[in-house]
Enzyme design. Structure first.
Site, mmCIF file in Angstrom:
data_model
loop_
_atom_site.group_PDB
_atom_site.id
_atom_site.type_symbol
_atom_site.label_atom_id
_atom_site.label_comp_id
_atom_site.label_asym_id
_atom_site.label_seq_id
_atom_site.Cartn_x
_atom_site.Cartn_y
_atom_site.Cartn_z
ATOM 1 N N THR A 44 0.974 -1.081 0.128
ATOM 2 C CA THR A 44 0.312 -0.296 0.170
ATOM 3 C C THR A 44 0.953 1.084 0.116
ATOM 4 O O THR A 44 0.239 2.326 -0.800
ATOM 5 C CB THR A 44 -0.714 -0.008 1.036
ATOM 6 O OG1 THR A 44 -1.339 -1.030 1.475
ATOM 7 C CG2 THR A 44 -1.807 1.076 1.491
ATOM 8 N N TYR A 107 -12.720 -4.641 -2.050
ATOM 9 C CA TYR A 107 -13.941 -3.501 -2.687
ATOM 10 C C TYR A 107 -14.992 -4.892 -3.008
ATOM 11 O O TYR A 107 -16.216 -4.855 -2.731
ATOM 12 C CB TYR A 107 -13.421 -3.506 -3.972
ATOM 13 C CG TYR A 107 -15.195 -2.419 -5.029
ATOM 14 C CD1 TYR A 107 -14.791 -1.784 -4.365
ATOM 15 C CD2 TYR A 107 -15.393 -3.180 -5.607
ATOM 16 C CE1 TYR A 107 -16.273 -0.723 -5.140
ATOM 17 C CE2 TYR A 107 -16.869 -2.642 -6.412
ATOM 18 C CZ TYR A 107 -16.962 -1.191 -6.255
ATOM 19 O OH TYR A 107 -18.075 -0.473 -6.526
ATOM 20 N N TYR A 133 -1.773 -10.550 3.841
ATOM 21 C CA TYR A 133 -2.485 -9.257 4.745
ATOM 22 C C TYR A 133 -4.373 -8.767 5.376
ATOM 23 O O TYR A 133 -4.674 -8.769 4.342
ATOM 24 C CB TYR A 133 -2.251 -7.911 3.656
ATOM 25 C CG TYR A 133 -1.935 -7.103 4.186
ATOM 26 C CD1 TYR A 133 -1.702 -6.318 5.077
ATOM 27 C CD2 TYR A 133 -1.627 -5.444 2.850
ATOM 28 C CE1 TYR A 133 -2.128 -4.417 5.298
ATOM 29 C CE2 TYR A 133 -1.413 -3.984 3.122
ATOM 30 C CZ TYR A 133 -2.037 -3.709 4.377
ATOM 31 O OH TYR A 133 -1.439 -2.282 4.793
ATOM 32 N N ARG A 138 -9.257 -0.611 4.789
ATOM 33 C CA ARG A 138 -8.836 -0.167 3.124
ATOM 34 C C ARG A 138 -9.469 -1.265 2.015
ATOM 35 O O ARG A 138 -9.899 -1.113 1.561
ATOM 36 C CB ARG A 138 -7.668 -0.390 2.751
ATOM 37 C CG ARG A 138 -6.435 1.092 3.837
ATOM 38 C CD ARG A 138 -5.387 0.690 2.691
ATOM 39 N NE ARG A 138 -4.502 2.544 3.115
ATOM 40 C CZ ARG A 138 -4.347 2.827 2.001
ATOM 41 N NH1 ARG A 138 -4.675 2.842 1.399
ATOM 42 N NH2 ARG A 138 -3.283 4.290 3.268
ATOM 43 N N LYS A 162 0.062 -10.414 8.143
ATOM 44 C CA LYS A 162 0.780 -8.587 8.144
ATOM 45 C C LYS A 162 -0.336 -8.443 9.314
ATOM 46 O O LYS A 162 -2.042 -8.429 7.892
ATOM 47 C CB LYS A 162 0.251 -7.954 6.956
ATOM 48 C CG LYS A 162 0.968 -6.358 7.388
ATOM 49 C CD LYS A 162 1.254 -5.989 6.517
ATOM 50 C CE LYS A 162 1.121 -4.279 6.464
ATOM 51 N NZ LYS A 162 2.037 -3.171 5.344
ATOM 52 N N ILE A 204 5.419 -5.190 9.856
ATOM 53 C CA ILE A 204 5.757 -4.749 8.064
ATOM 54 C C ILE A 204 5.104 -3.264 8.377
ATOM 55 O O ILE A 204 4.212 -2.479 8.296
ATOM 56 C CB ILE A 204 5.102 -5.114 6.833
ATOM 57 C CG1 ILE A 204 5.902 -6.154 6.664
ATOM 58 C CG2 ILE A 204 4.789 -4.362 5.587
ATOM 59 C CD1 ILE A 204 4.883 -7.557 6.312
#
Length: 292
Positions: A44, A107, A133, A138, A162, A204
């Site tokens: 990202t 999404y 992740y 998000r 993560k 991370i």
């Protein structure tokens, strides 16, 4: 390959609208000189969402080539399109990445079964270690600990996660359900130390773009059992971590690195420069930390 300690989610520098390979190589050298334990291209923070496939592959290839085995390279290769994720994963494998950072599909909001099948499908095509992740803020979907534990049992490539939920109860559940050999990495700079305390093995990080030695120092101090020193680093990093999220990541981190003379001050829409008041706040934080 073990992904432990402080790994930097590398920014992607641009110049005149294109990937600035020269600045990227120099930035990687500085990160390694500062003691960082691994690097993550095309996450990202690397603005992967606005890179073309060719640019994405070039950034990963450049990173792997330039690191040249000095530290592990965990390549971002995720997508909300499983076929596309497989393509990016294969390319990262082919250029020599040590492992893959794979975001949960965003999404389209898959169910827990859909999440499981997504990673299973990638694993059927690519035999590299996966760090899954999870960043619900998000993606719009939360990968639950029990689903992650199922993946860890059934999909050999899924070796860690993560976690960017900032939910310490969920992090603790993951550590409990996935076992001590599962690599639990923080994806939230504010909660690295608490995550380490329940069995995490590293982070991370966004803030390690600008303070790699401090984040690496925090993780090393914890691993060596020096909790007082780890806490010192934690509180030194907290103001900078707040600075990195004055606006949407990675605009603050790239602005900070530009102020430090590391990369050009350039973004790709829809990322934009900071508002003037936030730029001033960030400059003061960097000055107070002795970074400019």
């Amino acid at each position: 390959m073990q992904f432990r300690g402080a790994l930097t989610a590398l920014v992607t520098p641009f110049r005149n609208g294109a990937f600035d390979e020269e600045a990227y190589r120099a930035f990687i050298d500085w990160q390694i000189e500062q003691g960082i334990d691994g690097v993550v291209p095309c996450g990202t923070t690397g603005e992967s969402a606005t890179l073309s496939h060719e640019e994405h592959k070039r950034v990963v290839r450049t990173c792997v080539e330039h690191v040249a085995g000095r530290v592990p390279v965990l390549a971002g290769a995720g997508s909300n399109n499983t076929k596309e994720a497989i393509e990016l994963a294969k390319d990262a494998r082919d250029v020599g990445a040590d492992g893959l950072l794979l975001i949960t599909p965003y999404y389209n909001k898959p169910t827990q079964e859909g999440l499981y099948q997504h990673f299973k499908a990638i694993a059927a095509e690519v035999d590299l270690p996966f760090i899954v992740y999870n960043v619900p803020g998000r993606t719009g979907v939360n990968l639950l600990p029990e689903t992650l534990a199922r993946m860890a049992r059934d999909i050999p490539q899924v070796v860690g996660t993560k976690d960017a939920t900032a939910n310490l109860r969920q992090v603790s559940d993951i550590a409990e359900q996935c076992g001590k050999d599962f690599m639990l990495l923080s994806g939230d700079d504010f909660t690295v130390l608490p995550l380490l305390s329940v069995g995490g093995c590293g982070v991370i990080s966004v803030v390690s773009n600008i303070a790699p030695a401090w984040m690496a120092g925090l993780c090393k101090a914890f691993e060596e059992g020096d909790l007082e020193k780890a806490r010192e680093y934690h509180f030194k990093l907290q103001p900078l971590s707040r600075g990195c999220f004055l606006e949407t990541n990675p605009s603050p981190a790239k602005t900070a690195l530009s102020m430090m003379g590391r990369i050009p001050m350039e973004f790709r829409l829809p990322m934009v420069p900071l508002q003037p008041e936030n730029e001033e706040k960030l400059k003061k934080l960097l000055a107070d930390a002795g970074l400019i």
